[in-house]
Scaffold this active site. Structure first.
Site, mmCIF file in Angstrom:
data_model
loop_
_atom_site.group_PDB
_atom_site.id
_atom_site.type_symbol
_atom_site.label_atom_id
_atom_site.label_comp_id
_atom_site.label_asym_id
_atom_site.label_seq_id
_atom_site.Cartn_x
_atom_site.Cartn_y
_atom_site.Cartn_z
ATOM 1 C CG HIS A 172 41.334 7.973 -10.304
ATOM 2 N ND1 HIS A 172 41.373 6.849 -11.081
ATOM 3 C CD2 HIS A 172 41.102 9.012 -11.144
ATOM 4 C CE1 HIS A 172 41.157 7.204 -12.346
ATOM 5 N NE2 HIS A 172 40.991 8.501 -12.415
ATOM 6 C CG ASP A 185 46.143 5.819 -9.254
ATOM 7 O OD1 ASP A 185 45.935 5.028 -8.341
ATOM 8 O OD2 ASP A 185 46.128 7.064 -9.087
ATOM 9 C CG PHE A 186 46.245 7.185 -15.500
ATOM 10 C CD1 PHE A 186 45.435 6.581 -16.459
ATOM 11 C CD2 PHE A 186 45.645 7.848 -14.451
ATOM 12 C CE1 PHE A 186 44.054 6.656 -16.357
ATOM 13 C CE2 PHE A 186 44.259 7.921 -14.345
ATOM 14 C CZ PHE A 186 43.466 7.326 -15.305
ATOM 15 C CB ILE A 187 53.014 6.673 -13.793
ATOM 16 C CG1 ILE A 187 54.401 6.828 -14.437
ATOM 17 C CG2 ILE A 187 53.175 6.101 -12.413
ATOM 18 C CD1 ILE A 187 54.429 7.578 -15.730
ATOM 19 C CD GLU A 210 48.704 6.776 -19.735
ATOM 20 O OE1 GLU A 210 48.651 5.800 -20.519
ATOM 21 O OE2 GLU A 210 47.715 7.459 -19.445
#
Lengths: 345, 351
Positions: free
Chosen positions: B129, B85-87, B60
């Site tokens: 998440h 959430d992954f950003i 990411e």
């Protein structure tokens, strides 16, 4: 060294000497407190920037880190705009908004340097990707130090560059220190950095970063290979910085580094090494060196005068770049809600 | 038109942007896989090819930087993430580069990147998440933050985001994706302009994203019982449309703000603080907010459900503020017709 190398090496010497003298002038004048921003000098590391910069065209891109003066100048960046930028003036290469750590000269392809370790690495890979997508016949250079290898984004970026075989050149100046922390406290010294890059799939090589004569032709070949065969290429240059991490002070008398280490590197000063070689081969005379110095000093004085005499940015412009205005009336006019049909399969 | 859903309109906007401008690129993890990020990238690679629509390594941070590099050299990348959430792995690139670039280099280069982030909820999404972190992005100078609520707006908002020259964080709530469209959804929608969804003079309700849908249920319920609310859907969280908010408050004198994010240092907090400073004399009761409490959301639906705001909570809060006595049990009963960890019968996980 053959006679044909005479012009070439004299040119390289001039450029290294110029960068050295610019940075020494910055160091000398820094205490006047007119250059009011963190300033990272690369005195001792000039050969790398020049060896690479000499093989680039203005259409090639380069990005760098906090210690970028040499890369900017070797890529052809405007000297007066560099000094004015460090002075925080409106005529600086980033209008006074960037300072020493944020340099840019788009006219010569020096896109940007930034202050966070390794954070131009993916950006450089993206620039390289953009060149491929646009079918621009050009390469991107990413200047990093040994500490960038300790950042996760380096691996992510190199992986993508290998995956896409991007024409990107990683130039790693291994000067053994991250601020004051020596390499052996940060990386296993039995594992060379360039081998690590090779393990990820880059074409990789290491060089004596201080002896430009020993590596210049190979660097030229690598960059030719990068243009013709694609990349990425990763080059590790062993070199050494003389100044403190940040600021004008000499770092060699602080007892922060082993004396043998300092002696070893000082004896291998890149400018002195090339100078001795050129004198020895009678490619260059002491008189010529003096005339070089005089010419460079005049250029430097002009650049500092330019910076001193330039205006500061208007304080009314402090919000000027908050957002870029763009009018989307064109989008409004091309959208025709009545005509759109969306079909779902 | 009636069977077009929010997610279809995201897809239509991406397609339209790519047709309008060859510099628009779409990428993200799973971009070209069979599920096409819940349908967002359906048909794109087939129409525009693998150079413009591509999958990526699970990186990411680097891929955000790659997008910035592409944007600097003339592209308009749209970078999609199945979960917001992954950003968080890419905050250096977003905050230190994308957001700063225009100021840092005195306007010499723009970074027209759009980052699509999907907020999860329900079906045990768990603490990492389900985060709706618009406030974190809105805190950073240089970013724009867009949060569509209605299918009627998402097409226009996404196109305006893609063609904006600033970096735009485009946050879609997963529970909006299957909402069906009532009216023509293909209009232009500018950034920075809120939508007044319902007109009423008793209280101003300011909302965003999925909370607007819950609010709509509550407000319709109250309307039938004689309470009239002004419902303002922000659409763009930053820059925020203060004018529309102030106008409404100066008429109603009361403010309730709904937020999909955590309450501490939230967009709701910012709105309440600005309104308190700028419209104090026109307020006749203390402003209130309903947002996620200051705690990580556990996975078990028994625990998680009770942390969220539902329409009956909104209706009760409004009644309390207006000092009216209305039984909100019917709203509660209606919601209990389907499980509270799903938005309806279309969503039964896994994500």
């Amino acid at each position: 060294m053959e006679n044909t190398g005479k012009v070439k090496y004299k040119n390289l010497f001039y450029k290294m000497l110029r960068i050295r003298m610019v940075e020494e002038e910055i160091a000398q004048r820094y205490s006047q407190k007119k250059m009011r921003c963190p300033t990272h000098l690369s005195i001792g590391q000039e050969a790398v920037a020049v060896a690479v910069g000499e093989n680039l065209f203005a259409t090639d891109f380069a990005v760098s880190s906090h210690r970028a003066h040499a890369h900017y100048l070797a890529k052809g960046g405007n000297l007066s705009a560099l000094i004015a930028e460090i002075y925080g003036k409106a005529t600086g290469c980033a209008g006074g908004y960037g300072g020493s750590m944020h340099l840019s000269d788009l006219t010569v392809g020096f896109v940007a340097s930034t202050a966070i370790v390794a954070n131009t690495v993916p950006l450089g890979v993206g620039l390289s990707f953009s060149q491929v997508l646009k079918k621009q016949n050009a390469i991107t250079c990413i200047f990093i130090g040994d500490a960038a290898i300790e950042e996760g984004v380096f691996y992510e970026s190199l992986n993508f560059a290998v995956l896409k075989k991007l024409p990107v050149l990683f130039i790693c100046e291994n000067n053994l220190y991250s601020v004051n922390t020596p390499l052996h406290l940060r990386q296993p010294i039995e594992r060379p950095i360039f081998k690590l890059a090779h393990g990820i799939g880059a074409k990789a090589e290491q060089f004596d970063g201080n002896d430009i004569v020993s590596m210049f032709d190979t660097v030229s070949k690598v960059i030719k290979d990068l243009r013709n065969q694609g990349g990425p290429w990763f080059l590790e240059f062993h070199t050494y910085r003389y100044k403190v991490h940040c600021g004008p002070e000499d770092d060699l008398n602080y007892n922060a580094r082993p004396k043998e280490e300092i002696d070893y590197w000082l004896a291998r000063d890149p400018v002195s090494l090339l100078q001795s070689k050129l004198l020895e081969l009678s490619f260059l005379s002491l008189k010529e060196i003096d005339s070089y110095k005089q010419k460079i000093q005049e250029e430097i004085n002009k650049a500092f005068d330019f910076a001193e005499n330039s205006l500061f940015p208007s304080i009314n412009d402090k919000y000027k770049f908050q957002y870029i205005d763009n009018n989307l009336e064109w989008l409004h006019s091309v959208l025709n809600p009545q005509k759109e049909v969306y079909t779902i399969e | 038109m009636s069977n077009i859903k929010f997610i279809n309109l995201v897809n239509a906007a991406l397609k339209k942007a790519m047709q309008l401008d060859k510099s628009v690129l779409c990428y993200g993890l799973g971009m070209n896989d069979p599920t096409r990020i819940f349908g967002a990238s359906e048909g794109l690679v087939e129409e525009f090819g693998e150079e413009r629509v591509f999958d990526m390594p699970t990186s990411e941070n680097a891929m955000t930087g790659v997008g910035i590099g592409l944007a600097i050299n003339g592209f308009r990348p749209v970078f999609s993430h199945a979960r917001l959430d992954f950003i968080l792995l890419a905050m250096d690139q977003i905050i230190n580069n994308a957001a700063k670039w225009n100021t840092m280099f005195a306007g010499a280069m723009s970074v027209p990147i759009t980052i699509r982030l999907l907020v999860g909820r329900g079906w045990g999404q768990g603490p990492t998440h389900c985060q709706s972190l618009q406030a974190n992005f809105a805190h950073i100078p240089g970013l724009k933050v867009v949060m569509p609520s209605f299918p009627e707006d998402v097409y226009g908002l996404l196109l305006s985001s893609i063609f904006d020259n600033n970096p735009v964080i485009f946050i879609e709530h997963r529970w909006l994706h299957n909402i069906v469209c009532d009216t023509n959804p293909y209009d232009f929608v500018p950034l920075g302009k809120a939508r007044t969804v319902v007109n009423g003079s008793d209280i101003t309700v300011v909302s965003m994203s999925y909370m607007t849908i819950e609010a709509l249920h509550a407000i319709k319920f109250l309307q039938e019982r004689g309470v009239n609310c002004d419902l303002i859907d922000l659409r763009t969280v930053k820059p925020i449309d203060w004018e529309t908010i102030y106008k409404s408050i100066n008429r109603t004198g009361k403010l309730l703000v709904l937020d999909t994010g955590f309450e501490f240092c939230s967009i709701a907090s910012e709105i309440i603080s600005k309104v308190s400073m700028d419209c104090f004399n026109n307020l006749n009761i203390a402003p209130r907010r309903l947002a996620m409490p200051d705690v990580s959301v556990p996975t078990s639906y028994i625990l998680a459900n009770s942390l969220y705001t539902y329409s009956e909570n909104i209706a009760s809060e409004i009644c309390k503020m207006l000092k009216v006595d209305i039984d909100t049990q019917p709203l509660k009963n209606k919601r209990d017709n389907f499980p509270r960890d799903t938005p309806g019968d279309w969503f039964e996980g896994p994500f």
